[in-house]
Design a protein around this motif. Structure first.
Motif, PDB file in Angstrom:
ATOM      1  N   UNK A  38      17.429   1.273  35.030  1.00  0.00           N
ATOM      2  CA  UNK A  38      18.131   0.319  34.180  1.00  0.00           C
ATOM      3  C   UNK A  38      19.556   0.822  34.001  1.00  0.00           C
ATOM      4  N   UNK A  39      20.461  -0.089  33.703  1.00  0.00           N
ATOM      5  CA  UNK A  39      21.839   0.303  33.472  1.00  0.00           C
ATOM      6  C   UNK A  39      21.928   1.073  32.167  1.00  0.00           C
ATOM      7  N   UNK A  40      22.726   2.122  32.165  1.00  0.00           N
ATOM      8  CA  UNK A  40      22.920   2.959  30.984  1.00  0.00           C
ATOM      9  C   UNK A  40      23.404   2.108  29.811  1.00  0.00           C
ATOM     10  N   UNK A  41      22.937   2.427  28.607  1.00  0.00           N
ATOM     11  CA  UNK A  41      23.342   1.701  27.403  1.00  0.00           C
ATOM     12  C   UNK A  41      24.663   2.192  26.832  1.00  0.00           C
ATOM     13  N   UNK A  42      25.224   3.263  27.404  1.00  0.00           N
ATOM     14  CA  UNK A  42      26.448   3.858  26.890  1.00  0.00           C
ATOM     15  C   UNK A  42      27.698   3.082  27.256  1.00  0.00           C
ATOM     16  N   UNK A  47      35.927   1.514  26.677  1.00  0.00           N
ATOM     17  CA  UNK A  47      35.182   0.455  26.008  1.00  0.00           C
ATOM     18  C   UNK A  47      34.327  -0.392  26.926  1.00  0.00           C
ATOM     19  N   UNK A  48      34.310  -0.090  28.213  1.00  0.00           N
ATOM     20  CA  UNK A  48      33.470  -0.851  29.131  1.00  0.00           C
ATOM     21  C   UNK A  48      32.090  -0.225  29.221  1.00  0.00           C
ATOM     22  N   UNK A  49      31.124  -0.989  29.634  1.00  0.00           N
ATOM     23  CA  UNK A  49      29.744  -0.508  29.745  1.00  0.00           C
ATOM     24  C   UNK A  49      29.629   0.473  30.901  1.00  0.00           C
ATOM     25  N   UNK A  50      28.876   1.549  30.707  1.00  0.00           N
ATOM     26  CA  UNK A  50      28.651   2.548  31.748  1.00  0.00           C
ATOM     27  C   UNK A  50      27.918   1.900  32.920  1.00  0.00           C
ATOM     28  N   UNK A  51      28.309   2.226  34.121  1.00  0.00           N
ATOM     29  CA  UNK A  51      27.708   1.619  35.305  1.00  0.00           C
ATOM     30  C   UNK A  51      26.605   2.467  35.928  1.00  0.00           C
ATOM     31  N   UNK A  52      26.321   3.645  35.360  1.00  0.00           N
ATOM     32  CA  UNK A  52      25.249   4.483  35.893  1.00  0.00           C
ATOM     33  C   UNK A  52      23.892   3.815  35.697  1.00  0.00           C
ATOM     34  N   UNK A  53      22.996   4.046  36.652  1.00  0.00           N
ATOM     35  CA  UNK A  53      21.626   3.588  36.534  1.00  0.00           C
ATOM     36  C   UNK A  53      20.779   4.791  36.131  1.00  0.00           C
ATOM     37  N   UNK A  54      19.780   4.571  35.274  1.00  0.00           N
ATOM     38  CA  UNK A  54      18.984   5.676  34.767  1.00  0.00           C
ATOM     39  C   UNK A  54      17.511   5.311  34.671  1.00  0.00           C
ATOM     40  N   UNK A  58      15.173   7.066  27.140  1.00  0.00           N
ATOM     41  CA  UNK A  58      15.994   6.568  26.036  1.00  0.00           C
ATOM     42  C   UNK A  58      17.035   5.540  26.485  1.00  0.00           C
ATOM     43  N   UNK A  59      17.188   5.330  27.782  1.00  0.00           N
ATOM     44  CA  UNK A  59      18.096   4.296  28.282  1.00  0.00           C
ATOM     45  C   UNK A  59      19.521   4.748  28.524  1.00  0.00           C
ATOM     46  N   UNK A  60      19.810   6.038  28.327  1.00  0.00           N
ATOM     47  CA  UNK A  60      21.155   6.543  28.530  1.00  0.00           C
ATOM     48  C   UNK A  60      21.190   7.480  29.740  1.00  0.00           C
ATOM     49  N   UNK A  61      22.309   7.485  30.458  1.00  0.00           N
ATOM     50  CA  UNK A  61      22.459   8.370  31.611  1.00  0.00           C
ATOM     51  C   UNK A  61      22.717   9.805  31.136  1.00  0.00           C
ATOM     52  N   UNK A  62      22.783  10.717  32.066  1.00  0.00           N
ATOM     53  CA  UNK A  62      22.978  12.134  31.715  1.00  0.00           C
ATOM     54  C   UNK A  62      24.287  12.386  30.976  1.00  0.00           C
ATOM     55  N   UNK A  63      25.291  11.571  31.206  1.00  0.00           N
ATOM     56  CA  UNK A  63      26.583  11.780  30.555  1.00  0.00           C
ATOM     57  C   UNK A  63      26.619  11.250  29.117  1.00  0.00           C
ATOM     58  N   UNK A  64      25.762  10.312  28.786  1.00  0.00           N
ATOM     59  CA  UNK A  64      25.808   9.705  27.460  1.00  0.00           C
ATOM     60  C   UNK A  64      24.673  10.144  26.551  1.00  0.00           C
ATOM     61  N   UNK A  65      23.921  11.124  26.931  1.00  0.00           N
ATOM     62  CA  UNK A  65      22.834  11.585  26.062  1.00  0.00           C
ATOM     63  C   UNK A  65      23.355  12.360  24.893  1.00  0.00           C
TER      64      UNK A  65
END
Length: 65
Positions: A38-42, A47-54, A58-65
């Motif tokens: 799923x696309x990261x919730x971060x 201000x744009x939505x993170x484009x990483x898939x995870x 918890x729905x967040x990529x490694x950078x937004x945990x």
């Protein structure tokens, strides 16, 4: 903690609260993710939505945990 139990609240799956909370003993294993990505919730600094898939639960990529 007693008030949370009376209110019917459950501990989150990520923070792994102590067994005294009324849940089963905490699992020694890491929280399992999902089978689908799923696309990261971060959000980025701009201000744009993170484009990483995870697949992290918890729905967040490694950078937004």
């Amino acid at each position: 903690m007693a008030e949370a139990i009376k209110a019917g609240l459950q501990p989150c799956k990520i923070c792994k609260p102590p067994a005294a909370y009324g849940a089963a003993t905490p699992s020694p294993h890491k929280e399992q993710g999902t089978s689908q990505t799923a696309q990261c919730k971060g959000f980025t600094k701009s201000g744009t939505r993170c484009k990483h898939m995870t697949r992290i639960a918890n729905g967040y990529c490694y950078q937004h945990q």
